[in-house]
Design an enzyme around this catalytic site. Structure first.
Site, PDB file in Angstrom:
ATOM      1  N   SER A  38       5.613  -8.245  22.632  1.00 54.86           N
ATOM      2  CA  SER A  38       5.326  -7.534  23.885  1.00 54.86           C
ATOM      3  C   SER A  38       6.390  -6.497  24.203  1.00 54.86           C
ATOM      4  CB  SER A  38       5.189  -8.525  25.047  1.00 54.86           C
ATOM      5  OG  SER A  38       6.417  -9.172  25.332  1.00 54.86           O
ATOM      6  N   GLU A  39       7.661  -6.814  23.973  1.00 57.12           N
ATOM      7  CA  GLU A  39       8.721  -5.859  24.285  1.00 57.12           C
ATOM      8  C   GLU A  39       8.629  -4.605  23.411  1.00 57.12           C
ATOM      9  OE1 GLU A  39      11.145  -5.629  26.742  1.00 57.12           O
ATOM     10  OE2 GLU A  39       9.782  -7.137  27.557  1.00 57.12           O
ATOM     11  N   VAL A  40       8.287  -4.785  22.147  1.00 57.88           N
ATOM     12  CA  VAL A  40       8.136  -3.614  21.277  1.00 57.88           C
ATOM     13  C   VAL A  40       6.913  -2.805  21.698  1.00 57.88           C
ATOM     14  CG1 VAL A  40       7.749  -2.837  18.910  1.00 57.88           C
ATOM     15  CG2 VAL A  40       9.327  -4.727  19.362  1.00 57.88           C
TER      16      VAL A  40
END
Length: 280
Positions: A38-40
């Site tokens: 999700s962060e990427v």
């Protein structure tokens, strides 16, 4: 900055979050792999665009091991439509590094995380905060929005170093994960209500329009190759409405290892670096 103003700020953020929390799959499940993916995906991409892509991605590739074992072409097919496709390549490479160097376990320290392809210090700190509920400190767009709005509304060229000092002072060390969720949601609200003032940040860079950009042409090429497989240069140019951006976009994608040319036809490719290093 006195303690009373810091306490008032915390209360404002928590009060907003109590009334307007957003539900996201990576908040419901804070497994490190879900947080990493999700962060990427969220880098330079809105939550509403990420959620359906994220859900399809983790359904197809539910673990680091599963991601590491497929070729890049499959990852790019899942990623198509999110843009900034190099992120998909970095995520794929990161999964392979995790398998090879960390026994398949996503690192829990910022120092180890920044050794992974495509993971900078802010992303590493966010992963640690969200997956481990650790009081790490970082800055990103929504955080800048919140702190500039509350503490630097009359300033220009606010540096991230100044914001980081305040993030450190105001961080809820008992609930860092939820505190950052609250900051994210409050920052999104401020931007949507035109209270963002991100141009007051020294790190602010206005994104060029997507229409007519090289990003748009690169995305078209990846999308066509994801959906239709190999194409000749002439076919591909026609399929993407190629203009004067086409040749440069095509060559850049080849150089970055995202596509390859075989027998006069272009295809999505696997990880060129890792493929070149394999032995038969």
């Amino acid at each position: 900055m006195n303690q009373s103003s810091l306490d008032d700020f915390r209360a404002t953020v928590w009060d907003f979050y109590a009334k307007h929390p957003r539900i996201m799959p990576w908040r419901t499940n804070t497994d490190p792999y879900w947080v990493l993916v999700s962060e990427v995906m969220l880098q330079q991409t809105q939550v509403t665009r990420v959620i359906p892509k994220f859900e399809a991605f983790v359904a197809a590739l539910p673990t680091v091991k599963a991601l590491a074992e497929v070729d890049l072409a499959f990852v790019l097919q899942l990623w198509s439509g999110l843009g900034y496709n190099r992120r998909a390549k970095y995520l794929h490479q990161a999964a392979r590094v995790i398998q090879q160097q960390f026994d398949g376990e996503i690192p829990r320290s910022q120092e180890a995380l920044v050794s992974l392809p495509g993971i900078g210090r802010n992303t590493a700190a966010a992963i640690v905060a969200y997956s481990s509920n650790s009081p790490s400190v970082f800055v990103e767009t929504n955080i800048r929005t919140v702190y500039i709005n509350h503490f630097f509304s009359d300033r220009a060229a606010v540096d991230d170093a100044e914001i980081l000092q305040l993030v450190t002072l105001t961080l809820d060390r008992d609930s860092p994960r939820e505190w950052y969720w609250a900051l994210m949601d409050y920052g999104t609200f401020l931007k949507q209500s035109k209270q963002g003032a991100l141009d007051q940040s020294r790190q602010f860079k206005k994104q060029t329009p997507f229409a007519g950009s090289m990003r748009q042409m690169r995305g078209r090429i990846i999308k066509v190759l994801s959906e239709q497989g190999g194409s000749s240069e002439q076919e591909l140019s026609a399929q993407v409405d190629g203009d004067d951006r086409f040749a440069a976009a095509l060559q850049a994608l080849i150089h970055e290892g995202l596509i390859c040319r075989e027998l006069e036809r272009f295809h999505l490719t696997g990880d060129r670096v890792n493929s070149d290093n394999r032995t038969s």
